[in-house]
Design an enzyme around this catalytic site. Sequence first.
Site, PDB file in Angstrom:
ATOM      1  N   HIS A 211       0.836  -1.209   0.000  1.00  0.00           N
ATOM      2  CA  HIS A 211       0.000   0.000   0.000  1.00  0.00           C
ATOM      3  C   HIS A 211       0.872   1.261   0.000  1.00  0.00           C
ATOM      4  CE1 HIS A 211      -2.544  -3.240   1.269  1.00  0.00           C
ATOM      5  NE2 HIS A 211      -1.953  -3.293   2.451  1.00  0.00           N
ATOM      6  N   CYS A 212       2.059   1.140  -0.538  1.00  0.00           N
ATOM      7  CA  CYS A 212       3.050   2.244  -0.532  1.00  0.00           C
ATOM      8  C   CYS A 212       3.483   2.608   0.881  1.00  0.00           C
ATOM      9  CB  CYS A 212       2.542   3.500  -1.247  1.00  0.00           C
ATOM     10  SG  CYS A 212       2.216   3.234  -2.971  1.00  0.00           S
TER      11      CYS A 212
END
Length: 439
Positions: free
Chosen positions: A398-399
């Site tokens: 999710h970064c």
Amino acid sequence: MIDTKKIRKFFPAIKAGRIITNNAASTQVPVQLLELLKKLVVQYDNVHRGQSHSSILTTEEFESSYDTIAQFIGAPSRKNIILYRNATEAINAVMYSLMTEFKDGDNIVTTFMEHNSNYVPWYGLCKEILPKFGINVEYKIVKFDTETGALDLDHLKSLVDQRTKIVCCSGASNFLGTINPLKEIKAIADSSGYLQPNGDKRSYLLIDGSQLVPNTYVDVGELDIDFLVWSFHKMLAPFGVGALYAKEELLLKMRPFLYGGDMIAEGMVSPEKVAYNSLPWKFTAGTPNILGTILSSQAIRLLMDFSLNPGKQKYFMTDKKLERKDVKKAMDNIEVHEKILIGEALKILGDISSLNIYGPKTAANRTALVAFTCKNKSPFEIAEKLSNLGIESRAGCHCATLAHRYYELNPPASCRLSFYIYNDIEDVRKACLAVKKCI
Ligand SMILES: Cc1ncc(COP(=O)(O)O)c(C=O)c1O
């Protein structure tokens, strides 16, 4: 709670039968905005670049969109709002605008729970850009408690010192769901004693509000923060617009991030000197995302209606001022709704013994997302199986790569479900029971 029955019918994706549970990435667009888009293309024209009726009308709508956005977060005026493509670009804009202010020996404090958008630009500045000019600036990363998901404020305090130019911190984590205590963080940044160019003795504070602004009441005046960024594609608008709020006195002194047309004072360009436009247009070089800006501000108005007057239009397509008390009521209502949803998700998922759930244990101080891993099962495999059951999750880092590595997850990945105003308790139950089934 939100009357979801009254608003779900406005979302084509929900009507098509999808169970939308990946909202922390992007939310769905309601028909009202799609219809507005159709209307806007009839008067389609550029802004600040024509005397036609269409251009004047579009310019008015474009400019007043900035007022709506400012009112929504309690900013003094449109002068405090700069629009970019997304939150990532807004953070980069702060980095590039402040770049020439950094002095050798300064430091930047960020956290292990940041989205890469609020870490990598600072990494690039410290490791790749400033050293080329012989300026050494260090970045320091604040730890968090792996059990509770809480930011380690003592560690933050120990890292912030007289050479900390800026503290960069997420308002809410997109992996842990943790809502950070912004007043405490602000007090720590304020106490650093760093001498800013305007004589202030404190560190600037940049809050990444990407997971905060769409879900909770945020008032930049009350928080007294210097910079706030977020994206509108996480709050009903289509992709393409992100916002930067900044204090006016800072924007007046900061260098533009992008140079070119429309950001210059009318006629004030010569071979010797260029003078810049007034705020906020000093930071709006080139043709902006005009339609996206109008749709983003109307998404705010629609969100207010969905929360306060579901099925009715009191704010959408009006010029009604967004009063603080009404924004608070609307956003508190959304927060309560989301707490009920995430509470139910934590209850069901918490019963699955093989699951590792990240972040705060209760709904109290978290947003409406939950990320988890399962012993001996790939999060990607879980997400794929969920998709086969009609449940939209997201597997990956999710970064939030730093945080996944902080847990020593290998691969650095988890599976995440996230909810928004149009989700009802049934969506949550279906999604969580599907997780149970998958594993
Ligand atoms: C906490 C956080 N920060 C920043 C971003 C980046 O947003 P954008 O891709 O719109 O720039 C996201 C998006 O997932 C996010 O969740």
